[in-house]
Design a protein around this motif. Structure first.
Motif, short mmCIF file in Angstrom:
data_model
loop_
_atom_site.label_atom_id
_atom_site.label_comp_id
_atom_site.label_asym_id
_atom_site.label_seq_id
_atom_site.Cartn_x
_atom_site.Cartn_y
_atom_site.Cartn_z
N VAL A 1 -7.32 9.44 -13.27
CA VAL A 1 -8.27 8.86 -14.21
C VAL A 1 -8.54 7.41 -13.83
O VAL A 1 -9.70 6.97 -13.82
N ASP A 2 -7.48 6.65 -13.50
CA ASP A 2 -7.65 5.26 -13.08
C ASP A 2 -8.55 5.18 -11.85
O ASP A 2 -9.45 4.36 -11.78
N LEU A 3 -8.30 6.04 -10.87
CA LEU A 3 -9.08 6.02 -9.65
C LEU A 3 -10.52 6.43 -9.92
O LEU A 3 -11.45 5.83 -9.41
N GLU A 4 -10.69 7.45 -10.77
CA GLU A 4 -12.04 7.89 -11.10
C GLU A 4 -12.81 6.77 -11.80
O GLU A 4 -13.96 6.52 -11.50
N PHE A 5 -12.15 6.07 -12.73
CA PHE A 5 -12.81 4.98 -13.44
C PHE A 5 -13.18 3.86 -12.46
O PHE A 5 -14.29 3.37 -12.47
N THR A 6 -12.23 3.50 -11.59
CA THR A 6 -12.48 2.43 -10.63
C THR A 6 -13.59 2.81 -9.68
O THR A 6 -14.46 2.01 -9.37
N ASP B 1 0.57 7.49 -0.12
CA ASP B 1 -0.04 6.81 -1.27
C ASP B 1 0.69 5.53 -1.66
O ASP B 1 0.93 5.27 -2.84
N ILE B 2 1.03 4.73 -0.67
CA ILE B 2 1.66 3.43 -0.90
C ILE B 2 0.60 2.36 -0.69
O ILE B 2 -0.07 2.35 0.34
N ASN B 3 0.43 1.49 -1.66
CA ASN B 3 -0.56 0.42 -1.55
C ASN B 3 -0.15 -0.56 -0.46
O ASN B 3 1.03 -0.90 -0.33
N ILE B 4 -1.14 -1.02 0.30
CA ILE B 4 -0.91 -1.93 1.42
C ILE B 4 -1.78 -3.16 1.25
O ILE B 4 -2.95 -3.05 0.86
N LEU B 5 -1.21 -4.31 1.57
CA LEU B 5 -1.96 -5.57 1.62
C LEU B 5 -1.66 -6.25 2.93
O LEU B 5 -0.56 -6.13 3.46
N ARG B 6 -2.63 -6.97 3.43
CA ARG B 6 -2.41 -7.81 4.61
C ARG B 6 -2.43 -9.26 4.14
O ARG B 6 -3.33 -9.65 3.39
N VAL B 7 -1.46 -10.04 4.55
CA VAL B 7 -1.34 -11.44 4.17
C VAL B 7 -1.42 -12.27 5.44
O VAL B 7 -0.83 -11.92 6.45
N ASN B 8 -2.19 -13.35 5.39
CA ASN B 8 -2.42 -14.12 6.61
C ASN B 8 -1.67 -15.45 6.65
O ASN B 8 -2.11 -16.37 7.34
N CYS C 1 -5.81 -3.06 -4.91
CA CYS C 1 -5.71 -2.16 -3.76
C CYS C 1 -6.57 -0.91 -3.98
O CYS C 1 -7.27 -0.47 -3.06
N ARG C 2 -6.51 -0.33 -5.18
CA ARG C 2 -7.33 0.85 -5.48
C ARG C 2 -8.82 0.54 -5.36
O ARG C 2 -9.59 1.29 -4.79
N GLU C 3 -9.23 -0.60 -5.93
CA GLU C 3 -10.64 -1.00 -5.86
C GLU C 3 -11.07 -1.20 -4.41
O GLU C 3 -12.18 -0.82 -4.03
N CYS D 1 -11.72 2.07 -2.74
CA CYS D 1 -13.01 2.65 -3.16
C CYS D 1 -14.16 2.08 -2.36
O CYS D 1 -15.22 2.70 -2.25
N MET D 2 -13.98 0.89 -1.81
CA MET D 2 -15.01 0.26 -0.98
C MET D 2 -14.70 0.47 0.50
O MET D 2 -15.22 -0.25 1.36
N ASP D 3 -13.82 1.44 0.81
CA ASP D 3 -13.42 1.76 2.19
C ASP D 3 -12.74 0.60 2.89
O ASP D 3 -12.83 0.45 4.11
N GLN D 4 -12.08 -0.25 2.14
CA GLN D 4 -11.26 -1.30 2.73
C GLN D 4 -9.82 -0.92 2.43
O GLN D 4 -9.25 -1.28 1.40
N TRP D 5 -9.21 -0.18 3.35
CA TRP D 5 -7.90 0.43 3.11
C TRP D 5 -6.77 -0.59 3.16
O TRP D 5 -5.72 -0.36 2.57
#
Length: 182
Positions: free
Chosen positions: A10-15, A102-109, A164-166, A169-173
């Motif tokens: 539901v969260d992903l669908e809403f986002t 399904d683990i959220n990933i971030l890149r930090v610079n 991360c989910r948002e 949705c914009m294809d920025q994994w």
């Protein structure tokens, strides 16, 4: 096969039902700064609970043993790390594993700032600060795990996960976050 809970669907669908303009406008500098601040809060609160795994090799071991316990993967680089082919290969493998699980990933610079947040000082190069044995910490990969004692309800973690989910949705994994120096 991966199971997905109804609430996350539901969260992903809403986002994902947001328009491109809504999502794009949401990635303003203020939004990025608030996500960076939330990430810092997540790290600061997870550290005393023992919910941080630091290092590419240590992270790979942890992901192999208990991937369901990992709530966030942070890949950190500085300008000189971009040319490190071996590190980029490690990143590619970790990213693929995290996406598959399904683990959220971030890149930090900014590994120096990451070292400061994690209490390792501000050492330069090679991934950041120093460990107790005076060896440089490998801050290129940091995992945040969920504490076993209770379900961790951290609003800052929710904010980072939502970002991360948002981004997906914009294809920025693997979204990139700038941790500002302080």
């Amino acid at each position: 096969m991966t199971s997905v809970s109804f609430s996350s669907m539901v969260d992903l669908e809403f986002t994902c039902s947001m328009t491109f303009e809504e999502l794009n406008g949401d990635c303003s500098q203020e939004r990025m700064d608030s996500v960076a601040k939330a990430l810092e809060e997540v790290l600061v609160s997870a550290l005393p609970q023992g919910c941080i795994t630091v290092g590419v090799y240590e992270a790979a071991k942890s992901l192999n043993v208990d991937p369901d316990n990992v709530v966030l993967c942070i890949l950190a680089t500085d300008d000189e790390d971009v040319k490190d082919v071996a590190l980029q290969i490690h990143f590619t493998l970790i990213q693929a594993f995290c996406c598959e699980n399904d683990i959220n990933i971030l890149r930090v610079n900014n590994t120096r700032r990451l070292a400061q947040i994690l209490g390792g000082g501000g050492g330069g190069g090679g991934g950041g600060g120093k460990q107790s044995g005076a060896e440089p910490m490998d801050l290129h990969c940091v995992l945040v795990t969920s504490p076993h004692s209770s379900s961790w309800k951290d609003p800052a973690l929710s904010k980072v996960n939502c970002f991360c989910r948002e981004s997906r949705c914009m294809d920025q994994w693997v979204p990139i976050i700038n941790l500002p120096d302080r």
